[in-house]
Design a protein around this motif. Sequence first.
Motif, PDB file in Angstrom:
ATOM      1  N   ILE A 113       0.762  -1.130   0.051  1.00 58.14           N
ATOM      2  CA  ILE A 113      -0.066   0.182   0.231  1.00 58.14           C
ATOM      3  C   ILE A 113       0.865   1.152  -0.066  1.00 58.14           C
ATOM      4  CG2 ILE A 113      -1.550   1.302   1.397  1.00 58.14           C
ATOM      5  CD1 ILE A 113      -2.577  -1.497   2.506  1.00 58.14           C
ATOM      6  N   LEU A 114       0.643   2.105  -0.988  1.00 56.85           N
ATOM      7  CA  LEU A 114       1.179   3.451  -0.931  1.00 56.85           C
ATOM      8  C   LEU A 114       0.542   4.610  -0.137  1.00 56.85           C
ATOM      9  CD1 LEU A 114       2.590   3.541  -4.646  1.00 56.85           C
ATOM     10  CD2 LEU A 114       3.908   3.054  -2.674  1.00 56.85           C
ATOM     11  N   HIS A 115       1.181   5.330   0.416  1.00 50.61           N
ATOM     12  CA  HIS A 115       0.699   6.240   1.157  1.00 50.61           C
ATOM     13  C   HIS A 115       0.873   7.728   0.458  1.00 50.61           C
ATOM     14  CE1 HIS A 115      -0.163   4.019   4.747  1.00 50.61           C
ATOM     15  NE2 HIS A 115       0.929   3.598   4.528  1.00 50.61           N
ATOM     16  N   ILE A 116       0.063   8.391  -0.076  1.00 50.47           N
ATOM     17  CA  ILE A 116       0.213   9.532  -0.890  1.00 50.47           C
ATOM     18  C   ILE A 116       0.036  10.800  -0.068  1.00 50.47           C
ATOM     19  CG2 ILE A 116      -0.691  10.815  -3.090  1.00 50.47           C
ATOM     20  CD1 ILE A 116      -1.471   8.038  -4.111  1.00 50.47           C
ATOM     21  N   TYR A 117       0.978  11.784  -0.181  1.00 52.02           N
ATOM     22  CA  TYR A 117       0.934  13.106   0.579  1.00 52.02           C
ATOM     23  C   TYR A 117       1.139  14.272  -0.416  1.00 52.02           C
ATOM     24  CZ  TYR A 117       1.910   9.980   4.609  1.00 52.02           C
ATOM     25  OH  TYR A 117       1.873   9.010   5.469  1.00 52.02           O
ATOM     26  N   ARG A 118       0.467  15.390  -0.081  1.00 53.26           N
ATOM     27  CA  ARG A 118       0.769  16.276  -1.068  1.00 53.26           C
ATOM     28  C   ARG A 118       0.972  17.576  -0.384  1.00 53.26           C
ATOM     29  NH1 ARG A 118      -4.317  16.352  -3.693  1.00 53.26           N
ATOM     30  NH2 ARG A 118      -3.380  14.866  -5.335  1.00 53.26           N
ATOM     31  N   LYS A 141      10.435  21.193  -1.738  1.00 49.80           N
ATOM     32  CA  LYS A 141      10.856  22.176  -2.731  1.00 49.80           C
ATOM     33  C   LYS A 141      10.616  23.565  -2.235  1.00 49.80           C
ATOM     34  CE  LYS A 141      10.222  19.108  -6.553  1.00 49.80           C
ATOM     35  NZ  LYS A 141       9.244  18.906  -8.024  1.00 49.80           N
ATOM     36  N   CYS A 142       9.328  23.861  -1.561  1.00 43.33           N
ATOM     37  CA  CYS A 142       8.899  25.193  -1.020  1.00 43.33           C
ATOM     38  C   CYS A 142       8.871  25.242   0.234  1.00 43.33           C
ATOM     39  CB  CYS A 142       7.538  25.416  -1.850  1.00 43.33           C
ATOM     40  SG  CYS A 142       6.094  24.450  -1.127  1.00 43.33           S
ATOM     41  N   GLU A 143       9.166  23.966   1.077  1.00 41.36           N
ATOM     42  CA  GLU A 143       8.867  24.033   2.621  1.00 41.36           C
ATOM     43  C   GLU A 143       7.458  24.336   3.055  1.00 41.36           C
ATOM     44  OE1 GLU A 143      11.896  26.397   4.714  1.00 41.36           O
ATOM     45  OE2 GLU A 143      13.648  25.353   3.386  1.00 41.36           O
ATOM     46  N   GLY A 144       6.556  24.013   2.223  1.00 39.97           N
ATOM     47  CA  GLY A 144       5.042  24.209   2.765  1.00 39.97           C
ATOM     48  C   GLY A 144       4.661  22.827   3.609  1.00 39.97           C
ATOM     49  N   GLU A 145       3.591  22.987   4.116  1.00 38.94           N
ATOM     50  CA  GLU A 145       2.847  22.133   5.061  1.00 38.94           C
ATOM     51  C   GLU A 145       2.481  20.920   4.207  1.00 38.94           C
ATOM     52  OE1 GLU A 145      -0.808  21.307   8.008  1.00 38.94           O
ATOM     53  OE2 GLU A 145      -0.261  23.642   7.263  1.00 38.94           O
ATOM     54  N   ILE A 146       2.791  19.501   4.773  1.00 41.16           N
ATOM     55  CA  ILE A 146       2.240  18.438   3.826  1.00 41.16           C
ATOM     56  C   ILE A 146       1.055  17.750   4.554  1.00 41.16           C
ATOM     57  CG2 ILE A 146       3.011  16.054   3.457  1.00 41.16           C
ATOM     58  CD1 ILE A 146       5.849  17.033   3.024  1.00 41.16           C
TER      59      ILE A 146
END
Length: 150
Positions: A113-118, A141-146
């Motif tokens: 199972i893959l966990h996908i984060y954005r 890349k941008c140090e934004g919240e995941i």
Amino acid sequence: MTDEQLQQLVERISLDIFHKPFAHQAIFNKRLRTTGGRYKLSNHFIEINPRVVDLYDEEELVGIIKHELCHYHLHLEGRGYKHGDVDFKQLLGSTNSPRHCKPLAERKTNSRILHIYRCMACGCEYQRRRKMDCSKYRCGKCEGEIIKVE
């Protein structure tokens, strides 16, 4: 095909193509998984995967036997018998032996199972096999919240 028939085939190929006798034993080894055959340095046996006979024609079997006989004869002569050695590559070419056999084992698909984060800022997606604590990491890349998507 039995071990006796394999032995006769290996002896015949050795005499016909290499013009040298095969004085050791050739057997089927069902424990071989991914390779068509192997030459054992310790006892000079040639072991063949029986799946080759089941999956492919006799031409593939003969090719594997010729490949292993290249190892065999070069090793007994004290010449370079390893895959990277010049002597081995030359003998493969002169006897028209294959460098590799056709695949014997089906490749396993990665069913984990893959966990996908954005990233919430730039939308960059990350796939992970293991769960991760989103509060401890930031986008590379941008140090934004995941956040977790799936």
